[in-house]
Design a protein around this motif. Structure first.
Motif, PDB file in Angstrom:
ATOM      1  N   GLU A  42       0.816  -1.211   0.000  1.00  0.00           N
ATOM      2  CA  GLU A  42       0.000   0.000   0.000  1.00  0.00           C
ATOM      3  C   GLU A  42       0.855   1.269   0.000  1.00  0.00           C
ATOM      4  N   LEU A  43       2.089   1.139   0.443  1.00  0.00           N
ATOM      5  CA  LEU A  43       2.963   2.314   0.516  1.00  0.00           C
ATOM      6  C   LEU A  43       3.407   2.779  -0.861  1.00  0.00           C
ATOM      7  N   PHE A  44       3.717   1.852  -1.757  1.00  0.00           N
ATOM      8  CA  PHE A  44       4.216   2.214  -3.078  1.00  0.00           C
ATOM      9  C   PHE A  44       3.283   3.177  -3.814  1.00  0.00           C
ATOM     10  N   PRO A  45       2.017   2.819  -4.026  1.00  0.00           N
ATOM     11  CA  PRO A  45       1.138   3.761  -4.748  1.00  0.00           C
ATOM     12  C   PRO A  45       0.916   5.057  -3.991  1.00  0.00           C
ATOM     13  N   TRP A  46       0.896   5.002  -2.670  1.00  0.00           N
ATOM     14  CA  TRP A  46       0.741   6.221  -1.865  1.00  0.00           C
ATOM     15  C   TRP A  46       1.889   7.185  -2.141  1.00  0.00           C
ATOM     16  N   ALA A  47       3.113   6.659  -2.155  1.00  0.00           N
ATOM     17  CA  ALA A  47       4.283   7.509  -2.380  1.00  0.00           C
ATOM     18  C   ALA A  47       4.321   8.027  -3.810  1.00  0.00           C
ATOM     19  N   ILE A  48       3.971   7.194  -4.770  1.00  0.00           N
ATOM     20  CA  ILE A  48       4.025   7.596  -6.176  1.00  0.00           C
ATOM     21  C   ILE A  48       3.050   8.729  -6.470  1.00  0.00           C
ATOM     22  N   GLU A  49       1.915   8.736  -5.786  1.00  0.00           N
ATOM     23  CA  GLU A  49       0.950   9.817  -5.972  1.00  0.00           C
ATOM     24  C   GLU A  49       1.422  11.118  -5.324  1.00  0.00           C
ATOM     25  N   ARG A  50       2.522  11.070  -4.553  1.00  0.00           N
ATOM     26  CA  ARG A  50       3.017  12.252  -3.838  1.00  0.00           C
ATOM     27  C   ARG A  50       4.469  12.570  -4.184  1.00  0.00           C
ATOM     28  N   LEU A  72      15.193   5.911   0.182  1.00  0.00           N
ATOM     29  CA  LEU A  72      15.526   7.150  -0.516  1.00  0.00           C
ATOM     30  C   LEU A  72      15.965   6.884  -1.956  1.00  0.00           C
ATOM     31  N   GLN A  73      16.700   5.803  -2.175  1.00  0.00           N
ATOM     32  CA  GLN A  73      17.112   5.479  -3.540  1.00  0.00           C
ATOM     33  C   GLN A  73      15.901   5.076  -4.374  1.00  0.00           C
ATOM     34  N   TRP A  74      14.974   4.356  -3.749  1.00  0.00           N
ATOM     35  CA  TRP A  74      13.736   3.986  -4.455  1.00  0.00           C
ATOM     36  C   TRP A  74      12.947   5.240  -4.829  1.00  0.00           C
ATOM     37  N   LEU A  75      12.845   6.188  -3.898  1.00  0.00           N
ATOM     38  CA  LEU A  75      12.131   7.427  -4.192  1.00  0.00           C
ATOM     39  C   LEU A  75      12.790   8.181  -5.353  1.00  0.00           C
ATOM     40  N   LEU A  76      14.126   8.255  -5.324  1.00  0.00           N
ATOM     41  CA  LEU A  76      14.839   8.943  -6.389  1.00  0.00           C
ATOM     42  C   LEU A  76      14.574   8.259  -7.731  1.00  0.00           C
ATOM     43  N   THR A  77      14.569   6.937  -7.723  1.00  0.00           N
ATOM     44  CA  THR A  77      14.293   6.195  -8.956  1.00  0.00           C
ATOM     45  C   THR A  77      12.910   6.529  -9.505  1.00  0.00           C
ATOM     46  N   GLN A  78      11.916   6.597  -8.607  1.00  0.00           N
ATOM     47  CA  GLN A  78      10.558   6.934  -9.056  1.00  0.00           C
ATOM     48  C   GLN A  78      10.494   8.358  -9.591  1.00  0.00           C
ATOM     49  N   ILE A  95       8.879  20.316 -14.565  1.00  0.00           N
ATOM     50  CA  ILE A  95       9.068  18.887 -14.296  1.00  0.00           C
ATOM     51  C   ILE A  95       9.802  18.682 -12.971  1.00  0.00           C
ATOM     52  N   ALA A  96      10.753  19.558 -12.673  1.00  0.00           N
ATOM     53  CA  ALA A  96      11.466  19.461 -11.391  1.00  0.00           C
ATOM     54  C   ALA A  96      10.497  19.597 -10.230  1.00  0.00           C
ATOM     55  N   ALA A  97       9.549  20.533 -10.344  1.00  0.00           N
ATOM     56  CA  ALA A  97       8.556  20.712  -9.277  1.00  0.00           C
ATOM     57  C   ALA A  97       7.621  19.516  -9.200  1.00  0.00           C
ATOM     58  N   ALA A  98       7.174  19.004 -10.349  1.00  0.00           N
ATOM     59  CA  ALA A  98       6.223  17.891 -10.379  1.00  0.00           C
ATOM     60  C   ALA A  98       6.821  16.606  -9.837  1.00  0.00           C
ATOM     61  N   THR A  99       8.135  16.456  -9.937  1.00  0.00           N
ATOM     62  CA  THR A  99       8.792  15.224  -9.490  1.00  0.00           C
ATOM     63  C   THR A  99       9.427  15.360  -8.116  1.00  0.00           C
ATOM     64  N   LEU A 159      -3.656   6.440 -25.537  1.00  0.00           N
ATOM     65  CA  LEU A 159      -2.570   6.029 -24.662  1.00  0.00           C
ATOM     66  C   LEU A 159      -2.128   7.223 -23.847  1.00  0.00           C
ATOM     67  N   ASN A 160      -2.664   7.371 -22.647  1.00  0.00           N
ATOM     68  CA  ASN A 160      -2.352   8.498 -21.785  1.00  0.00           C
ATOM     69  C   ASN A 160      -1.583   8.010 -20.578  1.00  0.00           C
ATOM     70  N   ASP A 161      -0.373   8.553 -20.383  1.00  0.00           N
ATOM     71  CA  ASP A 161       0.433   8.173 -19.225  1.00  0.00           C
ATOM     72  C   ASP A 161       0.028   8.972 -18.002  1.00  0.00           C
ATOM     73  N   SER A 162       0.119   8.374 -16.847  1.00  0.00           N
ATOM     74  CA  SER A 162      -0.012   9.073 -15.588  1.00  0.00           C
ATOM     75  C   SER A 162       0.619   8.199 -14.526  1.00  0.00           C
ATOM     76  N   ARG A 163       0.812   8.748 -13.369  1.00  0.00           N
ATOM     77  CA  ARG A 163       1.476   7.987 -12.312  1.00  0.00           C
ATOM     78  C   ARG A 163       0.664   6.768 -11.897  1.00  0.00           C
ATOM     79  N   GLN A 164      -0.643   6.760 -12.161  1.00  0.00           N
ATOM     80  CA  GLN A 164      -1.430   5.627 -11.743  1.00  0.00           C
ATOM     81  C   GLN A 164      -1.075   4.366 -12.533  1.00  0.00           C
TER      82      GLN A 164
END
Length: 334
Positions: free
Chosen positions: A218-226, A260-266, A285-289, A324-329
């Protein structure tokens, strides 16, 4: 000299008796059919071999001989079943000739033994199934065997680790040729992650847990959305309801890396997606990521990907594809 990938890339599967049917089937499935909604020409796939081929429990008839490999843009060598035996000389010669003719050559699983026998891995970093990495290193001492990665990309020569890592490498090839949007579409059709974190070391002693069957599911999708937020290890641990030390242990077990390395990778991966699919500036993009500033994004991006964001955009900018629309989901992890 850099090799230009044409609009329609010819992919040839180099097959012979003793090939592993699982890896062969993965390559055939990925390169034989375009995902729904992709209007552009897909790969022109050929199965090349010498007469009828027995691969595990099934039999197939190649549509071309080995000579066709020299006309292919990409040559895929599936896994080789008996690594204690030398691969057939005509297969080795054909793979070497294809590479000399300019083909991009990729091995799946123990197909690396064929590439090594052809001399294509001399002085290069390579991998294969973890159970056979030592044998590959012992037999071919000029090969820099890396037992911990899912695949290795040397440009014109690529190798994958065992079994499911063949899918990782095949999707990587699609991404190089067609970009993230198409790769995500292929992955969704096959119901697999478009990219997996970590290396094969995490699979040596025990299989990876199912996506919904581990403490971080449950943590992975939570973090990716943020990803646009300045998340810390403490934030992740609090959300996962565990201590920071416990979190680190679970991350290492599931992903093969640190939180932290996982977060950087995402963040880098999402930046790649945005560079490929939007006209957003590097600052946006810097702000969005969650990188904060363009300078920070450029530093991490260049170090991780090997090129600056602007250069990456010029190389991998995807053309629009209806539906074909990309998004974090659409990220599926790990």
């Amino acid at each position: 000299m850099a090799r230009t990938i044409p609009d329609v890339t010819t992919v040839a599967l180099a097959v012979t008796d003793g090939m592993l049917h699982f890896e062969l089937s993965i390559a055939y499935e990925v390169f034989s059919a375009a995902p729904i909604g992709v209007a552009d020409p897909w790969y022109d796939l050929h199965v090349c071999g010498r007469g009828a081929v027995r691969a595990g429990w099934f039999r197939l008839e190649p549509d071309h001989g080995f000579e066709q490999l020299t006309k292919a843009d990409t040559v895929i060598v599936p896994g080789w079943a008996d690594v204690d035996e030398a691969p057939p000389a005509d297969l080795v010669d054909a793979v070497r000739a294809a590479h000399e003719a300019g083909a991009r050559v990729a091995s799946l699983c123990t197909g690396a033994f064929v590439l090594a026998a052809a001399g294509l891995l001399d002085g290069r970093r390579a991998t294969t199934h973890w159970a056979h990495t030592q044998a590959l290193a012992d037999r071919y001492p000029q090969v820099k065997v890396d037992p911990d990665v899912l695949y290795v990309d040397n440009g014109s020569v690529l190798t994958s680790a065992g079994k499911a890592a063949a899918m990782d490498l095949c999707l990587h090839l699609v991404r190089l040729d067609h970009g993230s949007s198409i790769t995500n579409a292929v992955a969704r059709r096959l119901v697999v992650p478009p990219h997996r974190d970590g290396g094969q070391a995490q699979f040596v002693t025990a299989p990876a847990p199912a996506p919904d069957n581990h403490p971080l599911a449950e943590l992975f999708p939570w973090a990716i959305e943020r990803l646009d937020q300045p998340l810390t290890v403490e934030d992740l641990a609090r959300q996962a309801r565990m201590s920071s030390r416990n979190l680190g242990r679970h991350f290492r077990s599931v992903t093969g890396t640190t939180p932290l390395q996982w977060l950087l990778t995402q963040r880098i991966r999402y930046a790649q997606e945005l560079l490929e699919t939007t006209d957003d500036t590097v600052d946006t993009i810097a702000a969005a990521t969650g990188m904060g500033t363009a300078t920070t994004l450029r530093r991490h991006f260049n170090r991780t990907v090997g090129v600056p964001p602007d250069s990456y955009r010029r190389t991998f900018r995807s053309r629009p594809h209806p539906g074909l629309n990309d998004s974090r989901q659409h990220h599926q992890l790990p």
